[in-house]
Scaffold this motif. Structure first.
Motif, PDB file in Angstrom:
ATOM      1  N   ALA A  28      -5.854 -11.505   5.461  1.00  0.00           N
ATOM      2  CA  ALA A  28      -5.142 -10.947   6.612  1.00  0.00           C
ATOM      3  C   ALA A  28      -4.355  -9.734   6.146  1.00  0.00           C
ATOM      4  O   ALA A  28      -4.069  -9.605   4.959  1.00  0.00           O
ATOM      5  CB  ALA A  28      -4.182 -11.981   7.200  1.00  0.00           C
ATOM      6  N   ARG A  29      -4.018  -8.867   7.091  1.00  0.00           N
ATOM      7  CA  ARG A  29      -3.291  -7.646   6.704  1.00  0.00           C
ATOM      8  C   ARG A  29      -2.101  -7.421   7.624  1.00  0.00           C
ATOM      9  O   ARG A  29      -2.233  -7.536   8.838  1.00  0.00           O
ATOM     10  CB  ARG A  29      -4.250  -6.458   6.775  1.00  0.00           C
ATOM     11  N   GLY A  30      -0.962  -7.088   7.021  1.00  0.00           N
ATOM     12  CA  GLY A  30       0.242  -6.821   7.796  1.00  0.00           C
ATOM     13  C   GLY A  30       1.131  -8.044   7.853  1.00  0.00           C
ATOM     14  O   GLY A  30       0.800  -9.098   7.298  1.00  0.00           O
ATOM     15  N   CYS A  31       2.283  -7.883   8.528  1.00  0.00           N
ATOM     16  CA  CYS A  31       3.206  -9.001   8.622  1.00  0.00           C
ATOM     17  C   CYS A  31       3.957  -8.919   9.948  1.00  0.00           C
ATOM     18  O   CYS A  31       4.468  -7.850  10.307  1.00  0.00           O
ATOM     19  CB  CYS A  31       4.199  -8.952   7.465  1.00  0.00           C
ATOM     20  N   PRO A  32       4.039 -10.037  10.687  1.00  0.00           N
ATOM     21  CA  PRO A  32       4.729  -9.990  11.984  1.00  0.00           C
ATOM     22  C   PRO A  32       6.253 -10.063  11.869  1.00  0.00           C
ATOM     23  O   PRO A  32       6.951  -9.853  12.859  1.00  0.00           O
ATOM     24  CB  PRO A  32       4.184 -11.223  12.718  1.00  0.00           C
ATOM     25  N   TRP A  33       6.786 -10.398  10.684  1.00  0.00           N
ATOM     26  CA  TRP A  33       8.249 -10.436  10.539  1.00  0.00           C
ATOM     27  C   TRP A  33       8.758  -9.021  10.312  1.00  0.00           C
ATOM     28  O   TRP A  33       7.964  -8.058  10.266  1.00  0.00           O
ATOM     29  CB  TRP A  33       8.624 -11.352   9.365  1.00  0.00           C
ATOM     30  N   ASP A  34      10.052  -8.866  10.142  1.00  0.00           N
ATOM     31  CA  ASP A  34      10.590  -7.514   9.967  1.00  0.00           C
ATOM     32  C   ASP A  34      11.842  -7.531   9.078  1.00  0.00           C
ATOM     33  O   ASP A  34      12.931  -7.138   9.518  1.00  0.00           O
ATOM     34  CB  ASP A  34      10.886  -6.841  11.324  1.00  0.00           C
ATOM     35  N   CYS A  35      11.659  -7.993   7.852  1.00  0.00           N
ATOM     36  CA  CYS A  35      12.807  -8.094   6.939  1.00  0.00           C
ATOM     37  C   CYS A  35      13.319  -6.697   6.564  1.00  0.00           C
ATOM     38  O   CYS A  35      12.526  -5.769   6.351  1.00  0.00           O
ATOM     39  CB  CYS A  35      12.411  -8.871   5.694  1.00  0.00           C
ATOM     40  N   SER A  36      14.640  -6.615   6.444  1.00  0.00           N
ATOM     41  CA  SER A  36      15.268  -5.297   6.304  1.00  0.00           C
ATOM     42  C   SER A  36      14.951  -4.611   4.971  1.00  0.00           C
ATOM     43  O   SER A  36      14.981  -3.399   4.872  1.00  0.00           O
ATOM     44  CB  SER A  36      16.779  -5.448   6.429  1.00  0.00           C
ATOM     45  N   PHE A  37      14.627  -5.399   3.937  1.00  0.00           N
ATOM     46  CA  PHE A  37      14.414  -4.813   2.602  1.00  0.00           C
ATOM     47  C   PHE A  37      12.947  -4.552   2.317  1.00  0.00           C
ATOM     48  O   PHE A  37      12.586  -4.161   1.212  1.00  0.00           O
ATOM     49  CB  PHE A  37      14.952  -5.774   1.527  1.00  0.00           C
ATOM     50  N   CYS A  38      12.083  -4.779   3.299  1.00  0.00           N
ATOM     51  CA  CYS A  38      10.641  -4.785   3.048  1.00  0.00           C
ATOM     52  C   CYS A  38       9.946  -3.689   3.848  1.00  0.00           C
ATOM     53  O   CYS A  38      10.312  -3.403   4.988  1.00  0.00           O
ATOM     54  CB  CYS A  38      10.094  -6.152   3.451  1.00  0.00           C
ATOM     55  N   SER A  39       8.920  -3.093   3.233  1.00  0.00           N
ATOM     56  CA  SER A  39       8.185  -2.050   3.941  1.00  0.00           C
ATOM     57  C   SER A  39       6.773  -2.488   4.293  1.00  0.00           C
ATOM     58  O   SER A  39       5.974  -1.682   4.763  1.00  0.00           O
ATOM     59  CB  SER A  39       8.155  -0.771   3.101  1.00  0.00           C
ATOM     60  N   ALA A  40       6.457  -3.764   4.062  1.00  0.00           N
ATOM     61  CA  ALA A  40       5.105  -4.227   4.395  1.00  0.00           C
ATOM     62  C   ALA A  40       4.883  -4.127   5.915  1.00  0.00           C
ATOM     63  O   ALA A  40       3.836  -3.702   6.380  1.00  0.00           O
ATOM     64  CB  ALA A  40       4.912  -5.659   3.919  1.00  0.00           C
ATOM     65  N   TRP A  41       5.905  -4.499   6.696  1.00  0.00           N
ATOM     66  CA  TRP A  41       5.723  -4.480   8.159  1.00  0.00           C
ATOM     67  C   TRP A  41       5.825  -3.062   8.729  1.00  0.00           C
ATOM     68  O   TRP A  41       5.177  -2.730   9.718  1.00  0.00           O
ATOM     69  CB  TRP A  41       6.742  -5.404   8.841  1.00  0.00           C
ATOM     70  N   THR A  42       6.646  -2.212   8.104  1.00  0.00           N
ATOM     71  CA  THR A  42       6.791  -0.859   8.666  1.00  0.00           C
ATOM     72  C   THR A  42       5.516  -0.046   8.412  1.00  0.00           C
ATOM     73  O   THR A  42       5.116   0.767   9.230  1.00  0.00           O
ATOM     74  CB  THR A  42       8.010  -0.125   8.070  1.00  0.00           C
ATOM     75  N   PHE A  43       4.872  -0.291   7.275  1.00  0.00           N
ATOM     76  CA  PHE A  43       3.640   0.432   6.963  1.00  0.00           C
ATOM     77  C   PHE A  43       2.584   0.155   8.045  1.00  0.00           C
ATOM     78  O   PHE A  43       1.926   1.057   8.540  1.00  0.00           O
ATOM     79  CB  PHE A  43       3.110  -0.024   5.596  1.00  0.00           C
ATOM     80  N   TYR A  44       2.436  -1.115   8.414  1.00  0.00           N
ATOM     81  CA  TYR A  44       1.382  -1.517   9.355  1.00  0.00           C
ATOM     82  C   TYR A  44       1.854  -1.588  10.808  1.00  0.00           C
ATOM     83  O   TYR A  44       1.189  -2.198  11.643  1.00  0.00           O
ATOM     84  CB  TYR A  44       0.810  -2.877   8.942  1.00  0.00           C
ATOM     85  N   GLY A  45       3.018  -0.996  11.117  1.00  0.00           N
ATOM     86  CA  GLY A  45       3.492  -0.990  12.500  1.00  0.00           C
ATOM     87  C   GLY A  45       3.677  -2.397  13.057  1.00  0.00           C
ATOM     88  O   GLY A  45       3.392  -2.661  14.227  1.00  0.00           O
ATOM     89  N   ARG A  46       4.117  -3.291  12.219  1.00  0.00           N
ATOM     90  CA  ARG A  46       4.323  -4.718  12.571  1.00  0.00           C
ATOM     91  C   ARG A  46       3.091  -5.351  13.201  1.00  0.00           C
ATOM     92  O   ARG A  46       3.162  -6.232  14.051  1.00  0.00           O
ATOM     93  CB  ARG A  46       5.544  -4.892  13.480  1.00  0.00           C
ATOM     94  N   SER A  47       1.931  -4.867  12.784  1.00  0.00           N
ATOM     95  CA  SER A  47       0.700  -5.499  13.265  1.00  0.00           C
ATOM     96  C   SER A  47       0.310  -6.599  12.282  1.00  0.00           C
ATOM     97  O   SER A  47       0.814  -6.662  11.154  1.00  0.00           O
ATOM     98  CB  SER A  47      -0.425  -4.463  13.337  1.00  0.00           C
ATOM     99  N   TYR A  48      -0.576  -7.468  12.721  1.00  0.00           N
ATOM    100  CA  TYR A  48      -1.081  -8.537  11.847  1.00  0.00           C
ATOM    101  C   TYR A  48      -2.532  -8.792  12.254  1.00  0.00           C
ATOM    102  O   TYR A  48      -2.805  -9.216  13.372  1.00  0.00           O
ATOM    103  CB  TYR A  48      -0.228  -9.802  12.024  1.00  0.00           C
ATOM    104  N   ARG A  49      -3.443  -8.426  11.354  1.00  0.00           N
ATOM    105  CA  ARG A  49      -4.871  -8.585  11.668  1.00  0.00           C
ATOM    106  C   ARG A  49      -5.519  -9.506  10.661  1.00  0.00           C
ATOM    107  O   ARG A  49      -5.090  -9.574   9.504  1.00  0.00           O
ATOM    108  CB  ARG A  49      -5.567  -7.213  11.623  1.00  0.00           C
TER     109      ARG A  49
END
Ligand code: B12
Ligand code: SF4
Length: 514
Positions: A193-214
């Motif tokens: 899977a790619r992306g993350c639906p959470w939005d932790c303040s110290f993390c850029s995994a969700w901002t990179f993927y526009g908070r998508s999760y595929r």
């Protein structure tokens, strides 16, 4: 055209605990081959700069593409681009990846013309379009989605339509036996899977993927897995098995195919507790290691890191993982504010539990919310120190003392699982590795003191700095998440989770993004 993909060298962590295949670059290379070009890949985590320049000389690539996921690799990538430009003036040089996407403009400026463009976002989405432009009309490069060049910026980067289309070009990687993860030696990587639906303040995994999760379809995931020869497999998903159904379907398909591997994955404590049966099933399939992002061992710390999982739950998750017989690794974030007493408490706590504990240092990264709110406090703009092992924010203790405490704590924790004691406990596994000529793990057991040394960490702060990071504009009140996204946020429809899971995510995230 001849396309050479390059992954930069190792960071501190990779020098000891693991070395993983550059999966993103393998996907980019797969897209390039599909478009009819010749592709090669060199990974400097497992090779040298000399190897790279020899390959450039011998093969004479038309295009060189660097992967820059890690901020700490920025100076290395810029220098390699400059040296490549000097020996091959006509070669098209570009950079992609996580950190390159967040720092595109400044990377181009540091390179002073040696980097032709940055391709933001998911490389496989528009790399073939970019090569088409390079081959036939270089002036149209700046019109490719995701491109940032000194001549301007193209349309915004696109999300790939389906994760099922491409299979990573694993065959391009020489020295596959050099990739390992602890006792999983050798070890391959796979993405479910790619992306993350959470939005932790110290993390850029969700901002990179526009908070998508595929998700990758179970059929394609298992087909990819079946092609992997390594016995160990690292599942690279940020949070494994967010959606129980997906985890079951892949697991069932693996069982039907009779595939037997040893797996390592990362997940959240609350996901583990919510989807216990999936993790039970995966333990039967060969799940051996799990990385749980606990981050802090007190309620205040957890709140600070915006993990809305209570400490009681975090420990319940640990208990459950133990009950499965899985070896759990947890990460704690050391705050630069820690004093000697706090380090001592952490050491004591960590020695009382059987888990592997990893300590990283709180570091604001471009692309994260904390970068916008805390960057003004940073005391160094040297990219190389942004590896989560160095303190880039002011420390309460004198810096030398902070590093002394940090490394002392890391050593105590590492020695629980390394050196002679580990060798004694793992004799059968180690002998199995040696019989097959695999020495990555055995060699890692005694390397700790050579790499993690407070004097070396301190000395790193005194190296001359050739490239300095740009600071973000000051924030007035709250950070608007839309300003952080690399890929456009598709909203609810971009998250392949059912409504109950969406609600669960909502209840456990802290942000206010859509
Ligand atoms: C797996 C992983 C690791 C693995 C390493 C895997 C590897 N071989 O590099 C391990 C566990 C070792 C690791 C360690 C660390 N990681 Co890490 N990691 C990830 C993770 C979860 C997934 C990466 C991945 O494989 N994704 C799947 C592949 C398919 O995607 P990808 O590599 O991103 O590639 C895609 C795009 O980036 C792009 N792309 C990539 N390269 C290129 C090149 C070109 C030319 C182009 C056009 C496009 C392109 O296209 C690819 C396909 O779509 C990401 C988070 C995330 N979701 O991205 C964090 C992440 C990359 N890691 C991060 C960090 C901070 C670290 C550590 C420093 C932290 C630590 N705890 O010590 C260490 C240091 C790493 C090191 N090299 O020593 C940060 C990076 C932040 C930053 N700006 O530097 C991330 C974003 C997580 C986060 N929370 O913010 N990591
Ligand atoms: S759960 Fe939080 S820390 Fe983990 S990948 Fe998602 S946003 Fe990042």
């Amino acid at each position: 055209m001849r396309f050479l993909a390059v992954h930069p060298g190792p960071l501190m962590y990779t020098k000891i605990f693991l070395r993983l295949e550059p999966l993103g670059l393998e996907l980019v290379a797969a897209a390039v081959r599909r478009a009819g070009h010749e592709a090669r890949l060199i990974d400097l985590q497992a090779g040298t700069h000399k190897d790279y320049f020899r390959l450039v000389d011998d093969w004479q690539p038309d295009v060189v593409a660097f992967s820059c996921n890690y901020l700490a690799n920025v100076p290395e990538v810029v220098d390699l681009a400059k040296l490549t430009r000097a020996c091959r003036p006509d070669t098209f040089i570009f950079v992609g990846g996580h950190s390159a996407s967040f720092t595109a403009q400044e990377l181009l400026e540091h390179a002073g013309g040696a980097i032709d463009c940055i391709l933001k976002g998911e490389g496989e989405a528009s790399v073939s379009e970019l090569l088409e432009a390079v081959e036939h009309d270089r002036r149209s490069v700046a019109q490719v989605p995701g491109v940032v060049s000194l001549d301007g910026e193209g349309p915004p980067p696109r999300l790939v339509e389906s994760l099922d289309v491409l299979v990573p070009a694993r065959d391009l990687l020489r020295h596959r036996r050099r990739y390992f993860l602890g006792t999983l030696d050798p070890c391959a990587s796979i993405e479910f899977a790619r992306g993350c639906p959470w939005d932790c303040s110290f993390c850029s995994a969700w901002t990179f993927y526009g908070r998508s999760y595929r998700v990758v379809s179970p059929e394609r995931a298992v087909e990819d897995l079946a092609s992997i020869r390594e016995p160990g497999v690292f599942i690279v998903d940020d949070v494994a098995f967010v959606q129980a159904k997906h985890g079951f379907e892949i697991g069932e398909a693996i069982a039907r195919r009779g595939i037997r591997k040893q797996y390592y994955l990362e997940t959240r404590g609350d996901v583990l507790l919510r989807n216990k049966d999936v993790f039970r099933m995966w333990t039967r399939l060969g799940l051996q290691y799990m990385f749980l992002g606990l981050e802090a061992i007190d309620e205040e710390g957890l709140r600070k890191y915006r993990k809305r999982i209570s400490l009681g739950h975090a420990f319940e998750a640990l208990e459950f993982a133990r009950s499965l017989g899985i070896q759990v690794a947890i990460n704690l974030i050391a705050d630069p504010d820690w004093d000697r007493e706090r380090f001592a408490v952490v050491r004591q706590w960590c020695m009382e539990i059987p888990e592997i504990v990893n300590i990283s240092v709180n570091t604001p990264y471009p692309g994260t919310e904390t970068w916008r709110t805390e960057a003004r406090r940073i005391h160094t703009r040297d990219y190389r120190l942004y590896d989560i092992q160095h303190a880039v924010l002011p420390t309460r203790l004198p810096l030398a003392d902070f590093y002394e405490e940090l490394v002392r704590t890391q050593r105590v924790l590492a020695m629980k699982h390394m050196g002679w004691a580990a060798l004694r406990d793992l004799t059968t596994i180690v002998l199995g590795h040696l019989v097959h000529g695999q020495t990555n793990f055995v060699r890692s057991l005694w390397k700790f003191d050579r790499v993690f040394d407070p004097k070396l960490l301190l000395a790193d702060h005194h190296r001359p700095v050739a490239y300095e990071m740009k600071l973000p504009p000051p924030v007035q009140t709250k950070v608007d998440p839309r300003l952080l996204y690399v890929l456009h946020a598709p909203g609810r429809k971009g998250r392949a989770i059912d409504d109950a899971t969406e609600q669960f995510v909502d209840a456990t995230r802290m942000g206010t993004s859509e």
